[in-house]
Design a protein around this motif. Structure first.
Motif, mmCIF file in Angstrom:
data_model
loop_
_atom_site.group_PDB
_atom_site.id
_atom_site.type_symbol
_atom_site.label_atom_id
_atom_site.label_comp_id
_atom_site.label_asym_id
_atom_site.label_seq_id
_atom_site.Cartn_x
_atom_site.Cartn_y
_atom_site.Cartn_z
ATOM 1 N N VAL A 80 58.236 45.827 26.071
ATOM 2 C CA VAL A 80 57.667 44.509 26.348
ATOM 3 C C VAL A 80 56.830 44.012 25.180
ATOM 4 C CG1 VAL A 80 56.113 43.219 27.869
ATOM 5 C CG2 VAL A 80 57.650 44.929 28.821
ATOM 6 N N ASP A 81 55.997 44.917 24.641
ATOM 7 C CA ASP A 81 55.118 44.504 23.542
ATOM 8 C C ASP A 81 54.670 45.724 22.744
ATOM 9 O OD1 ASP A 81 53.788 42.780 21.913
ATOM 10 O OD2 ASP A 81 52.633 41.830 23.516
ATOM 11 N N VAL A 82 54.199 45.467 21.528
ATOM 12 C CA VAL A 82 53.666 46.528 20.665
ATOM 13 C C VAL A 82 52.255 46.118 20.244
ATOM 14 C CG1 VAL A 82 55.931 47.229 19.838
ATOM 15 C CG2 VAL A 82 54.681 45.467 18.595
ATOM 16 N N TYR A 83 51.391 47.108 20.051
ATOM 17 C CA TYR A 83 49.999 46.823 19.710
ATOM 18 C C TYR A 83 49.551 47.721 18.551
ATOM 19 C CZ TYR A 83 50.284 45.186 24.561
ATOM 20 O OH TYR A 83 50.666 44.583 25.734
ATOM 21 N N THR A 84 48.637 47.216 17.772
ATOM 22 C CA THR A 84 47.974 48.032 16.757
ATOM 23 C C THR A 84 46.508 47.640 16.721
ATOM 24 O OG1 THR A 84 47.962 48.719 14.431
ATOM 25 C CG2 THR A 84 48.504 46.424 14.878
ATOM 26 N N LYS A 85 45.667 48.646 16.620
ATOM 27 C CA LYS A 85 44.225 48.418 16.595
ATOM 28 C C LYS A 85 43.611 49.271 15.503
ATOM 29 C CE LYS A 85 40.024 48.758 19.402
ATOM 30 N NZ LYS A 85 39.450 49.177 20.703
ATOM 31 N N GLU A 86 43.019 48.607 14.529
ATOM 32 C CA GLU A 86 42.400 49.329 13.412
ATOM 33 C C GLU A 86 40.960 49.682 13.757
ATOM 34 O OE1 GLU A 86 42.845 47.326 9.725
ATOM 35 O OE2 GLU A 86 45.037 47.260 9.832
ATOM 36 N N GLU A 87 40.617 50.932 13.526
ATOM 37 C CA GLU A 87 39.273 51.421 13.789
ATOM 38 C C GLU A 87 38.620 51.856 12.480
ATOM 39 O OE1 GLU A 87 40.086 54.414 16.782
ATOM 40 O OE2 GLU A 87 39.800 52.916 18.358
ATOM 41 N N ILE A 88 37.422 52.434 12.584
ATOM 42 C CA ILE A 88 36.719 52.861 11.365
ATOM 43 C C ILE A 88 37.537 53.915 10.619
ATOM 44 C CG2 ILE A 88 34.642 53.991 10.488
ATOM 45 C CD1 ILE A 88 33.108 52.788 12.816
ATOM 46 N N ILE A 89 38.064 54.848 11.375
ATOM 47 C CA ILE A 89 38.936 55.869 10.779
ATOM 48 C C ILE A 89 40.331 55.706 11.355
ATOM 49 C CG2 ILE A 89 39.347 58.336 10.484
ATOM 50 C CD1 ILE A 89 36.381 58.818 10.821
ATOM 51 N N GLY A 90 41.239 55.209 10.562
ATOM 52 C CA GLY A 90 42.624 55.067 10.984
ATOM 53 C C GLY A 90 42.860 53.931 11.951
ATOM 54 N N ALA A 91 44.024 53.960 12.575
ATOM 55 C CA ALA A 91 44.430 52.894 13.501
ATOM 56 C C ALA A 91 45.255 53.486 14.631
ATOM 57 C CB ALA A 91 45.230 51.819 12.754
ATOM 58 N N ILE A 92 45.368 52.703 15.686
ATOM 59 C CA ILE A 92 46.162 53.105 16.847
ATOM 60 C C ILE A 92 47.394 52.205 16.934
ATOM 61 C CG2 ILE A 92 46.196 53.367 19.365
ATOM 62 C CD1 ILE A 92 43.148 53.650 19.254
ATOM 63 N N PHE A 93 48.537 52.815 17.176
ATOM 64 C CA PHE A 93 49.758 52.053 17.420
ATOM 65 C C PHE A 93 50.297 52.465 18.782
ATOM 66 C CE2 PHE A 93 54.379 51.677 17.511
ATOM 67 C CZ PHE A 93 54.553 50.348 17.152
ATOM 68 N N SER A 94 50.619 51.482 19.629
ATOM 69 C CA SER A 94 51.129 51.783 20.964
ATOM 70 C C SER A 94 52.159 50.753 21.389
ATOM 71 C CB SER A 94 49.983 51.829 21.981
ATOM 72 O OG SER A 94 49.312 50.578 22.020
ATOM 73 N N VAL A 95 52.968 51.122 22.378
ATOM 74 C CA VAL A 95 53.982 50.221 22.932
ATOM 75 C C VAL A 95 53.826 50.186 24.442
ATOM 76 C CG1 VAL A 95 55.598 50.733 21.070
ATOM 77 C CG2 VAL A 95 55.752 52.004 23.218
ATOM 78 N N LYS A 96 54.257 49.080 25.038
ATOM 79 C CA LYS A 96 54.275 48.923 26.486
ATOM 80 C C LYS A 96 55.696 48.572 26.904
ATOM 81 C CE LYS A 96 52.030 46.504 30.318
ATOM 82 N NZ LYS A 96 51.012 45.479 30.689
ATOM 83 N N THR A 97 56.193 49.215 27.963
ATOM 84 C CA THR A 97 57.586 49.045 28.365
ATOM 85 C C THR A 97 57.700 48.185 29.625
ATOM 86 O OG1 THR A 97 57.667 50.983 29.805
ATOM 87 C CG2 THR A 97 58.045 51.342 27.452
ATOM 88 N N THR A 98 58.915 47.821 29.956
ATOM 89 C CA THR A 98 59.176 47.002 31.142
ATOM 90 C C THR A 98 58.792 47.720 32.431
ATOM 91 O OG1 THR A 98 61.452 47.833 31.122
ATOM 92 C CG2 THR A 98 61.048 45.716 30.057
ATOM 93 N N SER A 99 58.786 49.044 32.412
ATOM 94 C CA SER A 99 58.417 49.815 33.601
ATOM 95 C C SER A 99 56.907 49.998 33.730
ATOM 96 C CB SER A 99 59.081 51.198 33.552
ATOM 97 O OG SER A 99 58.621 51.949 32.447
ATOM 98 N N GLY A 100 56.159 49.470 32.759
ATOM 99 C CA GLY A 100 54.708 49.591 32.793
ATOM 100 C C GLY A 100 54.172 50.794 32.053
ATOM 101 N N ALA A 101 55.047 51.619 31.510
ATOM 102 C CA ALA A 101 54.605 52.804 30.767
ATOM 103 C C ALA A 101 54.023 52.391 29.415
ATOM 104 C CB ALA A 101 55.771 53.763 30.565
ATOM 105 N N GLU A 102 53.031 53.146 28.961
ATOM 106 C CA GLU A 102 52.416 52.909 27.659
ATOM 107 C C GLU A 102 52.370 54.228 26.883
ATOM 108 O OE1 GLU A 102 48.856 50.626 27.347
ATOM 109 O OE2 GLU A 102 49.292 49.467 29.146
ATOM 110 N N MET A 103 52.641 54.134 25.593
ATOM 111 C CA MET A 103 52.638 55.322 24.733
ATOM 112 C C MET A 103 52.072 54.930 23.385
ATOM 113 S SD MET A 103 53.474 58.521 24.903
ATOM 114 C CE MET A 103 53.667 59.915 23.792
#
Length: 221
Positions: A80-103
């Motif tokens: 459904v969508d992809v996300y990225t969030k930059e923090e002080i150390i590194g960043a987070i990358f995650s995806v959300k699926t049509t079934s509601g799962a997130e990884m």
């Protein structure tokens, strides 16, 4: 072959393990686009990895002290969508699926997280366009089917719903009714005349009454 996946400070050993596993997982026509490797601030002997292909996104996690690698994959049509969030150390990358799962995976080098996000958005856009074209072709096919069937159905419905108008009943058909009615009158008259004659013969009425009544009956003709 893995050199093209080492331009953004990826851990070479981690990429080698993931790449070896990926080769066995690729389907027909599937190509590896990018591999990102987790980099925690402390020593990270067994980092998580993310791989993006033209067909799916895969999350790899080392298991059994690095002797094996587990993975979870999602095809792009289910993302459904992809996300990225930059923090002080590194960043987070995650995806959300049509079934509601997130990884997702944290502590990614920011440049790698940005590349993941860029390539993921491109693949999602390509999938949306492919879906739009499929829907358009389906609508065209359905529209063509309706246009092909409608004329014949319309004609058939028109033929059934609009029967031919019957011709007016000719006037001569009414003549037998009129003749029958006129033929019935002599029968009634005859009966009356017989009764009148019986009255006269039995002396119940005079000759004058008989003649008078008889004249009235004959005048009804």
């Amino acid at each position: 072959m893995i050199e093209k996946f080492l331009h953004d400070e990826q851990d070479q050993k981690a990429v080698e393990k993931v790449y070896t596993r990926l080769i066995d997982l690729l389907t027909t026509g599937e190509e590896i686009i990018y591999i990102a490797v987790q980099k925690k601030p402390l020593v990270n002997i067994l980092p998580d990895c993310i791989a993006i292909t033209n067909k799916r996104v895969l999350f790899f996690t080392p298991a059994n002290l690095g002797l094996s690698i587990k993975f979870i994959d999602y095809v792009w049509k289910d993302v459904v969508d992809v996300y990225t969030k930059e923090e002080i150390i590194g960043a987070i990358f995650s995806v959300k699926t049509t079934s509601g799962a997130e990884m997702g995976v944290d502590y990614l080098p920011k440049v790698q997280a940005r590349k993941l996000y860029q390539y993921a958005q491109e693949r999602k856009e390509a999938e949306r366009e492919a879906r739009r074209l499929r829907d358009l072709e389906q609508k065209r096919a359905e529209s063509g089917s309706v246009q092909f069937e409608t004329p014949s159905q319309h004609v058939a419905a028109h033929q059934i719903a609009t029967p031919p108008v019957p011709e007016p009943t000719p006037e001569p058909k009414l003549e037998p009714v009129i003749v029958h009615h006129e033929e019935a009158k002599p029968d009634i008259l005859t009966e009356k005349l017989k009764k009148l004659r019986t009255l006269f013969d039995n002396g119940l009425i005079s000759q004058e009454e008989y003649n008078h009544k008889k004249l009235e009956l004959l005048n009804d003709l």
